[in-house]
Write an enzyme that holds these catalytic residues in place. Structure first.
Site, PDB file in Angstrom:
ATOM      1  N   LYS A  61      -1.874   0.506   0.967  1.00 14.61           N
ATOM      2  CA  LYS A  61      -2.065   1.595  -0.006  1.00 14.61           C
ATOM      3  C   LYS A  61      -2.285   2.872   0.806  1.00 14.61           C
ATOM      4  O   LYS A  61      -3.415   3.305   1.034  1.00 14.61           O
ATOM      5  CB  LYS A  61      -3.265   1.254  -0.907  1.00 14.61           C
ATOM      6  CG  LYS A  61      -3.288   2.031  -2.207  1.00 14.61           C
ATOM      7  CD  LYS A  61      -4.317   1.433  -3.150  1.00 14.61           C
ATOM      8  CE  LYS A  61      -4.730   2.410  -4.232  1.00 14.61           C
ATOM      9  NZ  LYS A  61      -3.642   2.862  -5.100  1.00 14.61           N
TER      10      LYS A  61
HETATM   11  C1  LIG Z   1       1.619   1.606  -6.743  1.00 15.40           C
HETATM   12  C2  LIG Z   1       0.523   0.836  -7.372  1.00 15.40           C
HETATM   13  N1  LIG Z   1       0.770  -0.401  -7.853  1.00 15.40           N
HETATM   14  C3  LIG Z   1      -0.169  -1.136  -8.440  1.00 15.40           C
HETATM   15  C4  LIG Z   1      -1.454  -0.656  -8.596  1.00 15.40           C
HETATM   16  C5  LIG Z   1      -2.498  -1.513  -9.251  1.00 15.40           C
HETATM   17  O1  LIG Z   1      -3.409  -1.946  -8.291  1.00 15.40           O
HETATM   18  P1  LIG Z   1      -4.914  -2.261  -8.670  1.00 15.40           P
HETATM   19  O2  LIG Z   1      -4.878  -3.160  -9.840  1.00 15.40           O
HETATM   20  O3  LIG Z   1      -5.440  -2.952  -7.464  1.00 15.40           O
HETATM   21  O4  LIG Z   1      -5.577  -0.982  -8.972  1.00 15.40           O
HETATM   22  C6  LIG Z   1      -1.771   0.615  -8.123  1.00 15.40           C
HETATM   23  C7  LIG Z   1      -3.123   1.141  -8.240  1.00 15.40           C
HETATM   24  O5  LIG Z   1      -3.806   1.238  -7.282  1.00 15.40           O
HETATM   25  C8  LIG Z   1      -0.764   1.369  -7.492  1.00 15.40           C
HETATM   26  O6  LIG Z   1      -1.022   2.592  -7.040  1.00 15.40           O
END
Ligand SMILES: Cc1ncc(COP(=O)(O)O)c(C=O)c1O
Length: 305
Positions: A159
């Site tokens: 991320k």
């Molecule tokens: C690109 C992306 N996909 C999926 C998610 C969902 O991830 P999470 O459920 O861990 O927040 C996020 C959020 O952080 C994201 O930015």
């Protein structure tokens, strides 16, 4: 979405006043996108602010850094404690939390090895990311003309701040065209995820969500939703999806820390039944789980103090 300031932000081991949490314009990560971050939510529970799957978020932050070969100078446990302290100091019953690790001021150039790593954790009140009625009326989706990164271009498991240039391009395109959110296809034409959410699609009564291999972040909400769905007796699995699967889906929802569980009412103007039966049950159970109201999932909630 406008930010509402709170009193303090944790920066490199100290609480500093919100307005003093500043960085230099020559901060390395501002120039090259080599930062890693998390989005976490704390919810108002009967025992005070409860942070949803905090340790897993901080572990993912460390894994994102590992992929970049960035050494975060605080352990998972130290950052878990720092996050709890930041939420407790805010006095908020619930909030959105943003930890970020970035290369700081002092070096320039693409070799990050000599750079120092700075870490900050902020929190503030934040409402429903895709709108208060995202569950009831659902969101309008558009397949993006932008392609999700290939695994060998930008690692989707990390991320990183830089990865979100791709997401922002897709989001702006969708919003300017009158949609709420974009679906990203990977370079092979398979569905990966949305700009900030994972996607679940029902086909032949079974829920399918794309895996990391197809360019999706391994979402913490995605994993919670899969557990909840199985506990409800629904068939759910990781799997490949094409855009046609979306157009003829029996129901569809997206999920993430910011968006929580939001129903989808159409993709490229093909109407999808909304909210679907499984979507409603999962959204309701998720809402209870994050607030510590379900014994089965009580370990998912870590109290701030
Ligand atoms: C690109 C992306 N996909 C999926 C998610 C969902 O991830 P999470 O459920 O861990 O927040 C996020 C959020 O952080 C994201 O930015």
């Amino acid at each position: 979405m406008p930010i509402t300031p709170t009193d303090q932000i944790w920066m490199n081991g100290k609480m500093v006043a919100w307005d003093d949490a500043r960085i230099h314009v020559l901060t390395h990560s501002l120039h090259y996108g080599m930062g890693v971050f998390e989005g976490i939510r704390a919810y108002d529970t009967s025992r005070g602010p409860g942070i949803f799957r905090l340790t897993e978020h901080i572990e993912r932050l460390h894994n994102s850094a590992k992929i970049l070969m960035m050494e975060i100078p605080y352990s998972v446990d130290e950052l878990v404690q720092a996050t709890k302290a930041t939420v407790a100091a805010s006095g908020l019953p619930g909030c959105y939390i943003r930890p970020i690790a970035y290369y700081g001021y002092g070096e320039m150039g693409l070799n990050t090895m000599p750079c120092s790593v700075d870490v900050a954790i902020a929190c503030w009140p934040w409402g429903a990311y895709l709108g208060e009625d995202a569950l009831t009326t659902g969101v309008r989706m558009k397949i993006s003309s932008w392609t999700r990164h290939d695994n060998n271009t930008m690692p989707p498991a990390a991320k990183t701040t830089g990865n979100y240039v791709n997401s922002s391009l897709a989001k702006i395109e969708a919003v300017k065209a009158g949609y709420d959110e974009a679906v990203m296809l990977n370079p092979h034409g398979f569905v990966s995820e949305c700009t900030g959410e994972n996607i679940f699609v029902s086909r032949h009564g079974k829920l399918i969500t794309p895996p990391l291999a197809d360019g999706a972040l391994e979402g913490i909400t995605q994993s919670a939703v899969m557990t909840i769905a199985r506990d409800q007796g629904f068939d759910v699995s990781l799997g490949q999806l094409t855009r046609s699967d979306l157009y003829i889906a029996e129901e569809m929802f997206v999920c993430g820390t910011a968006a929580e569980v939001s129903a989808v009412n159409s993709v490229d103007d093909r109407t999808i039944p909304c909210p679907g039966g499984m979507t409603k049950v999962i959204a309701e159970e998720y809402g209870k789980a994050v607030r510590g109201q379900t014994d089965r999932y009580k370990d998912w909630v870590e109290l701030a103090s």
